[in-house]
Design an enzyme around this catalytic site. Structure first.
Site, PDB file in Angstrom:
ATOM      1  CG  ASP A  21      -2.107   0.875   1.141  1.00  0.00           C
ATOM      2  OD1 ASP A  21      -1.929   2.080   0.859  1.00  0.00           O
ATOM      3  OD2 ASP A  21      -3.233   0.379   1.328  1.00  0.00           O
ATOM      4  CE1 TYR A  50     -12.072   3.738  -8.856  1.00  0.00           C
ATOM      5  CE2 TYR A  50     -14.405   3.757  -9.412  1.00  0.00           C
ATOM      6  CZ  TYR A  50     -13.359   3.261  -8.657  1.00  0.00           C
ATOM      7  OH  TYR A  50     -13.592   2.285  -7.708  1.00  0.00           O
ATOM      8  CB  THR A  59      -6.828   6.727  -0.119  1.00  0.00           C
ATOM      9  OG1 THR A  59      -6.737   5.444  -0.736  1.00  0.00           O
ATOM     10  CG2 THR A  59      -6.809   7.807  -1.176  1.00  0.00           C
TER      11      THR A  59
END
Ligand code: UDP
Length: 334
Positions: free
Chosen positions: A55, A168, A59
């Site tokens: 990660d 997206y 976010t």
């Protein structure tokens, strides 16, 4: 953080999903510090899997996985999924890394596209090397402003290729096409759940993940106006996290879902105004509802047809909107 609500919810996931498939497996979770990813890690570690999280913390948050660091089965690598280098082999890759909230992905359009394109390519190559099962977190956004409601997987979508949401939507659509190509060309075991508006504990209070729902809760708890965009008649179908996580895990272990796109979501369609009123009722706040301009290309309706999921795994999301919102509000108040 493992509070009472999260511990109960992990038990719920355990009762929906048999853990045998995951026990003793080596599993890579991209975006594992994020909202959905961290729930998957809790379940997997609980069933004796060895879990590596990658990660970049753009976010995701360490506080979602801090409690796992002392577990010898758990390891964490801070890296962007597009740069992630690794000689290890994995049995399963759960590729969850993404900028998933509209405000957030619109602020980082190139990164959003690249995570879907380059990040997914990298995970596919890693899966190929390991002969791993790869689950990719796709989205209801691949349908865009859907004209067929409830929406089945056979619907191709109505997406603006260059609009504010395209980084997206088109990124995820490209990734789906790439996954299907790897499945066809190399026989790779890929699973492609299309996730519909998931929510629950660990949503960021600043709204970076589940914008409307978490933002409304924060506004209500702070006695600020609840900002409904447009007339609030647009709909979404909100799926509580235990159901989302269970659906993803059941699909990962399912042989029939190889190479398949599968909707994962709750079938109760709710208007955004109804969501605002529900949150007002549950929080007992005095906030006014403030109507604000509707953003461009905001989908008018969203609701999944989940018959394919039911046919494959014999289960469907079932936590009611009332219960899910109550649990989420209780968690935000902790
Ligand atoms: N929305 C809203 N007020 C807000 C944030 C969002 O009315 O403060 C609306 C948004 O326009 C959309 C719906 O709520 O119609 C769901 O938005 P969200 O950002 O949660 O995710 P989306 O489903 O659009 O990806």
């Amino acid at each position: 953080m493992m509070d009472r609500i999260i511990l109960e919810d992990i038990e719920q996931i355990k009762s929906n999903v048999k853990g045998d498939f995951f026990a003793d497996k080596k599993i890579l979770v991209t975006g594992g510090a994020g909202f959905i990813g961290s729930w998957l890690c809790d379940f997997l570690i609980g069933f004796g899997a060895t879990v590596t999280v990658v990660d970049n913390l753009s976010t995701g948050r360490l506080k979602n996985i801090n409690h796992l660091f002392s577990n010898p089965l758990f390891s964490f690598v801070q890296s962007d999924v597009c740069m992630f280098e690794c000689d290890e082999r994995f049995d399963v890759i759960l590729h969850m890394a993404a900028h998933a909230s509209p405000d957030e992905y619109m602020a980082h359009p190139i990164e959003t596209l690249m995570t879907s394109a380059l990040g997914t390519k990298r995970m596919l190559e890693l899966a190929r090397k390991s002969d791993a099962t790869l689950l990719f977190a796709s989205t209801s956004e691949t349908y865009g402003d859907a004209e067929v409601i409830p929406t089945p997987e056979s619907y191709w979508g109505k997406v603006n290729p260059v609009g504010p949401r395209s980084c997206y939507d088109e990124g995820k659509r490209f990734a789906e096409a790439l996954l299907v190509a790897y499945h066809k060309q190399y026989g790779l075991d890929v699973k492609i759940p299309r996730i519909f508006n998931s929510y629950g504990p660990r949503l960021r209070e600043d709204g970076l993940y589940g914008r409307a729902l978490s933002r409304f809760i924060m506004q209500a708890l702070s006695e600020l106006p609840i900002t409904v965009y447009g007339d609030g008649k647009q709909t979404r179908s909100f799926c509580y996290i235990t159901d989302t996580a269970s659906g993803l895990l059941l699909l990962t272990a399912n042989q029939g879902a190889r190479g398949e796109m599968v909707n994962v979501g709750n079938t109760r369609e709710v208007t955004i105004l109804e969501l605002a009123r529900k949150i007002k009722e549950v929080t007992k706040c005095k906030s006014a509802i403030e109507f604000c301009p509707l953003p461009k290309d905001d989908p008018k309706r969203r609701c999944p047809d989940v018959s394919k999921l039911v046919g494959l795994v014999g289960w469907m999301p079932s936590v009611s909107f009332d219960v899910g919102v109550e649990r989420t509000v209780s968690w935000f108040k902790l």
